[in-house]
Design a protein around this motif. Structure first.
Motif, PDB file in Angstrom:
ATOM      1  N   GLY A   1       0.810  -1.218   0.000  1.00 17.95           N
ATOM      2  CA  GLY A   1       0.000   0.000   0.000  1.00 17.95           C
ATOM      3  C   GLY A   1       0.840   1.264   0.000  1.00 17.95           C
ATOM      4  O   GLY A   1       0.701   2.119  -0.888  1.00 17.95           O
ATOM      5  N   PRO A   2       1.751   1.434   0.991  1.00 21.50           N
ATOM      6  CA  PRO A   2       2.630   2.601   0.976  1.00 21.50           C
ATOM      7  C   PRO A   2       3.480   2.705  -0.280  1.00 21.50           C
ATOM      8  O   PRO A   2       3.724   3.805  -0.793  1.00 21.50           O
ATOM      9  CB  PRO A   2       3.504   2.392   2.218  1.00 21.50           C
ATOM     10  CG  PRO A   2       2.699   1.535   3.113  1.00 21.50           C
ATOM     11  CD  PRO A   2       1.909   0.644   2.220  1.00 21.50           C
ATOM     12  N   ALA A   3       3.942   1.558  -0.793  1.00 27.03           N
ATOM     13  CA  ALA A   3       4.751   1.579  -2.009  1.00 27.03           C
ATOM     14  C   ALA A   3       3.957   2.099  -3.193  1.00 27.03           C
ATOM     15  O   ALA A   3       4.496   2.784  -4.077  1.00 27.03           O
ATOM     16  CB  ALA A   3       5.279   0.178  -2.309  1.00 27.03           C
ATOM     17  N   GLU A   4       2.664   1.777  -3.211  1.00 26.63           N
ATOM     18  CA  GLU A   4       1.804   2.288  -4.279  1.00 26.63           C
ATOM     19  C   GLU A   4       1.736   3.806  -4.228  1.00 26.63           C
ATOM     20  O   GLU A   4       1.756   4.486  -5.264  1.00 26.63           O
ATOM     21  CB  GLU A   4       0.411   1.681  -4.135  1.00 26.63           C
ATOM     22  CG  GLU A   4      -0.501   1.909  -5.327  1.00 26.63           C
ATOM     23  CD  GLU A   4      -1.805   1.162  -5.196  1.00 26.63           C
ATOM     24  OE1 GLU A   4      -2.675   1.349  -6.067  1.00 26.63           O
ATOM     25  OE2 GLU A   4      -1.972   0.404  -4.223  1.00 26.63           O
ATOM     26  N   SER A   5       1.676   4.351  -3.002  1.00 26.73           N
ATOM     27  CA  SER A   5       1.661   5.805  -2.847  1.00 26.73           C
ATOM     28  C   SER A   5       2.989   6.427  -3.275  1.00 26.73           C
ATOM     29  O   SER A   5       3.018   7.458  -3.948  1.00 26.73           O
ATOM     30  CB  SER A   5       1.364   6.169  -1.385  1.00 26.73           C
ATOM     31  OG  SER A   5       0.121   5.652  -0.977  1.00 26.73           O
ATOM     32  N   VAL A   6       4.091   5.761  -2.892  1.00 31.02           N
ATOM     33  CA  VAL A   6       5.413   6.256  -3.288  1.00 31.02           C
ATOM     34  C   VAL A   6       5.559   6.208  -4.806  1.00 31.02           C
ATOM     35  O   VAL A   6       6.068   7.151  -5.431  1.00 31.02           O
ATOM     36  CB  VAL A   6       6.524   5.423  -2.610  1.00 31.02           C
ATOM     37  CG1 VAL A   6       7.886   5.764  -3.201  1.00 31.02           C
ATOM     38  CG2 VAL A   6       6.526   5.659  -1.108  1.00 31.02           C
ATOM     39  N   GLY A   7       5.105   5.101  -5.403  1.00 27.63           N
ATOM     40  CA  GLY A   7       5.167   4.992  -6.850  1.00 27.63           C
ATOM     41  C   GLY A   7       4.366   6.079  -7.542  1.00 27.63           C
ATOM     42  O   GLY A   7       4.805   6.635  -8.563  1.00 27.63           O
TER      43      GLY A   7
ATOM     44  N   ALA B   1       3.742   9.064  -6.301  1.00 28.57           N
ATOM     45  CA  ALA B   1       4.462  10.327  -6.124  1.00 28.57           C
ATOM     46  C   ALA B   1       5.632  10.440  -7.090  1.00 28.57           C
ATOM     47  O   ALA B   1       5.998  11.551  -7.513  1.00 28.57           O
ATOM     48  CB  ALA B   1       4.960  10.441  -4.681  1.00 28.57           C
ATOM     49  N   LEU B   2       6.217   9.296  -7.456  1.00 35.09           N
ATOM     50  CA  LEU B   2       7.331   9.291  -8.408  1.00 35.09           C
ATOM     51  C   LEU B   2       6.855   9.134  -9.854  1.00 35.09           C
ATOM     52  O   LEU B   2       7.683   8.999 -10.763  1.00 35.09           O
ATOM     53  CB  LEU B   2       8.298   8.150  -8.070  1.00 35.09           C
ATOM     54  CG  LEU B   2       9.005   8.238  -6.714  1.00 35.09           C
ATOM     55  CD1 LEU B   2       9.821   6.980  -6.449  1.00 35.09           C
ATOM     56  CD2 LEU B   2       9.900   9.474  -6.656  1.00 35.09           C
ATOM     57  N   HIS B   3       5.528   9.131 -10.040  1.00 34.34           N
ATOM     58  CA  HIS B   3       4.921   8.984 -11.374  1.00 34.34           C
ATOM     59  C   HIS B   3       5.302   7.659 -12.024  1.00 34.34           C
ATOM     60  O   HIS B   3       5.528   7.581 -13.233  1.00 34.34           O
ATOM     61  CB  HIS B   3       5.313  10.159 -12.284  1.00 34.34           C
ATOM     62  CG  HIS B   3       4.972  11.508 -11.694  1.00 34.34           C
ATOM     63  ND1 HIS B   3       3.681  11.956 -11.549  1.00 34.34           N
ATOM     64  CD2 HIS B   3       5.782  12.482 -11.194  1.00 34.34           C
ATOM     65  CE1 HIS B   3       3.698  13.163 -10.990  1.00 34.34           C
ATOM     66  NE2 HIS B   3       4.968  13.505 -10.760  1.00 34.34           N
ATOM     67  N   LEU B   4       5.353   6.616 -11.202  1.00 42.06           N
ATOM     68  CA  LEU B   4       5.650   5.279 -11.707  1.00 42.06           C
ATOM     69  C   LEU B   4       4.347   4.508 -11.931  1.00 42.06           C
ATOM     70  O   LEU B   4       3.327   4.816 -11.320  1.00 42.06           O
ATOM     71  CB  LEU B   4       6.522   4.518 -10.709  1.00 42.06           C
ATOM     72  CG  LEU B   4       7.923   5.081 -10.447  1.00 42.06           C
ATOM     73  CD1 LEU B   4       8.614   4.275  -9.350  1.00 42.06           C
ATOM     74  CD2 LEU B   4       8.756   5.061 -11.724  1.00 42.06           C
ATOM     75  N   PRO B   5       4.382   3.483 -12.773  1.00 38.86           N
ATOM     76  CA  PRO B   5       3.186   2.658 -12.976  1.00 38.86           C
ATOM     77  C   PRO B   5       2.783   1.947 -11.687  1.00 38.86           C
ATOM     78  O   PRO B   5       3.581   1.790 -10.756  1.00 38.86           O
ATOM     79  CB  PRO B   5       3.623   1.646 -14.043  1.00 38.86           C
ATOM     80  CG  PRO B   5       4.783   2.276 -14.726  1.00 38.86           C
ATOM     81  CD  PRO B   5       5.466   3.095 -13.679  1.00 38.86           C
ATOM     82  N   GLU B   6       1.552   1.482 -11.643  1.00 34.26           N
ATOM     83  CA  GLU B   6       1.044   0.770 -10.484  1.00 34.26           C
ATOM     84  C   GLU B   6       1.919  -0.447 -10.182  1.00 34.26           C
ATOM     85  O   GLU B   6       2.323  -1.180 -11.080  1.00 34.26           O
ATOM     86  CB  GLU B   6      -0.397   0.319 -10.736  1.00 34.26           C
ATOM     87  CG  GLU B   6      -1.067  -0.336  -9.543  1.00 34.26           C
ATOM     88  CD  GLU B   6      -2.465  -0.823  -9.854  1.00 34.26           C
ATOM     89  OE1 GLU B   6      -3.178  -1.227  -8.916  1.00 34.26           O
ATOM     90  OE2 GLU B   6      -2.831  -0.815 -11.052  1.00 34.26           O
TER      91      GLU B   6
END
Length: 441
Positions: free
Chosen positions: A184-190, A192-197
């Motif tokens: 979950g947190p990694a999804e938020s970090v991703g 914020a970094l404009h990375l894919p899901e």
């Protein structure tokens, strides 16, 4: 040099207060203190490396399905990671034989960090072949995590090999349980970094691997394998300690085949790993079919990983007390029961599935610790790096093969059929425990 009996070696103090003599200057009386220092360092590295591995594994199958656009190919991402860990086990073991455990373990984490970066790039480009390359290299962390348990046994007393080895296996609990819950947190970090899901999970992996490398570089000194080799040379002369330092895969297999207990250990390791990987790798898809979200999937995988590692010290103590053969048989029985329960679990989230995955991890823990102990106790120090690398190669190939076939079985026969095949393999392990006997006893 400060006498070993004056050295404090509890918790993090083992790293801070213990001097770091060169291997050739270590005396037998200092061995217990050095072993405590080694265990402390390996525990910290396992926690950090476990975060890195589990963060990526939790979403690999789902990310592979998204990038490939095919459910039948979804299992290949995790399969590539398992195969990568297997194929890298022997090169890392050879590096350890030449330069010690620290050099080999650090290299594995460095290769995994490169793999995590490639997975992120593959997610951005939506390029499946690059994702497979990345997940294959990501297996370097699995190889390092796995070889760490053998590093814990280098300086262990013969009667405590199972205990010390299992403590490092247990240390993976913290990182491995935490990793899937960081989805979950990694999804938020991703985001914020404009990375894919799901790509954000591999950013967390990169951080975990970098920290593990730092811990090993700074504090795994002196190197436990080099110390053990020097102590063996001092006790028995230099020639025996150099006999098979750079053995090939085939020579390693011949050594194992010549020791029935080591051969049993190899069969137990490979069979237990095949059952665990084959069922575990398809569980996220089985849950996704029933509408379970990423957080619930991460929770079930965390429960599974808790079973894999949390009770390892108990398994190690039982192995030292009852013997590897008895614990291996018990692990096979638990694997059999877990697969039967998994075959009856419906799609989506269910208590039955969570219990089955917990038992799957617990049974795997029994086969890992008992199999590793059987191999370590059966062989001389000079034979261990090569044969331990070979054992992890065979174990990884068995798991990789199971993961590759799991996707096909899921598509053709469904999750229940996959679980029942795992149960059949567990029965095969139990038969091996009864049939492979040490004639010299």
């Amino acid at each position: 040099m400060e006498p070993a009996e004056h050295v404090e070696a509890r918790g993090i103090l083992a790293i801070v207060t213990l001097p770091s003599p060169s291997p050739s200057r270590v005396l037998p009386a200092q061995r217990p203190a050095l072993q405590r220092r080694t265990l402390t360092t390996l525990v910290w590295a396992q926690i950090l490396g476990g975060v890195g591995v589990a963060s990526g594994i939790a979403v690999t199958a789902l990310l592979a399905r998204k990038v490939s656009g095919s459910e039948a190919l979804a299992g290949l991402g995790t399969t590539a990671q398992v195969f990568g860990g297997a194929l890298l086990a022997v090169p890392l073991a050879r590096r350890m034989a030449r330069r010690g455990r620290r050099a080999g373990l650090m290299l594995g984490y460095a290769i995994a960090g490169l793999g995590a970066a490639l997975v992120v790039l593959a997610a951005i480009l939506s390029w499946f072949p690059l994702l497979l390359v990345g997940t294959t290299l990501f297996g370097g962390a699995t190889a390092s995590n796995s070889q760490s348990r053998y590093a814990a046994s280098d300086l262990a007393e013969a009667r405590h090999v199972g205990r010390d080895l299992s403590l490092v296996v247990w240390a993976t609990t913290v990182g491995s349980v935490l990793g899937p819950n960081l989805v979950g947190p990694a999804e938020s970090v991703g985001g914020a970094l404009h990375l894919p899901e799901m790509a954000g999970s591999f950013v967390f992996s990169l951080v975990g691997f970098a920290l593990a490398i730092t811990v090993l570089h700074l504090w795994l000194r002196p190197d436990p394998l080099l110390v053990a080799r020097d102590l063996a040379a001092a006790a028995a002369g230099p020639e025996p300690a150099k006999a098979r330092m750079h053995g090939s895969v085939w020579s390693g297999l011949r050594i194992i085949a010549g020791h029935p207990r080591a051969l049993l250990g190899l069969v137990v390791l490979a069979g237990g790993h095949a059952v665990m990987v084959g069922v575990m790798v398809m569980t996220p898809l089985h849950m996704d079919h029933g509408g379970a979200d990423l957080r619930l999937i991460g929770l079930v995988i965390s429960i599974h990983i808790l079973g894999m590692y949390a009770f390892a010290p108990v398994t190690g103590l039982l192995t030292d007390r009852l013997g590897g053969r008895v614990v291996a048989g018990g692990g096979a029985v638990v694997l059999f029961l877990s697969c039967l329960l998994a075959s009856r679990a419906h799609e989506g989230m269910s208590t039955l599935l969570a219990v089955a995955l917990f038992l799957l991890g617990l049974g795997w823990s029994g086969t890992l610790v008992s199999g590793s102990t059987l191999i370590t106790r059966s062989l001389a120090v000079s034979d261990r790096p090569a044969t331990q690398g070979v054992s992890d190669l065979v174990m990884g190939l068995a798991g990789g093969g199971a993961g590759a076939g799991a996707g096909v079985v899921l598509a053709v026969g469904g999750y229940p059929a996959l679980a029942l095949i795992g149960a059949a393999v567990a029965v095969g392990i139990l038969l091996a425990v009864g049939l492979i006997r040490d004639e010299r006893r």
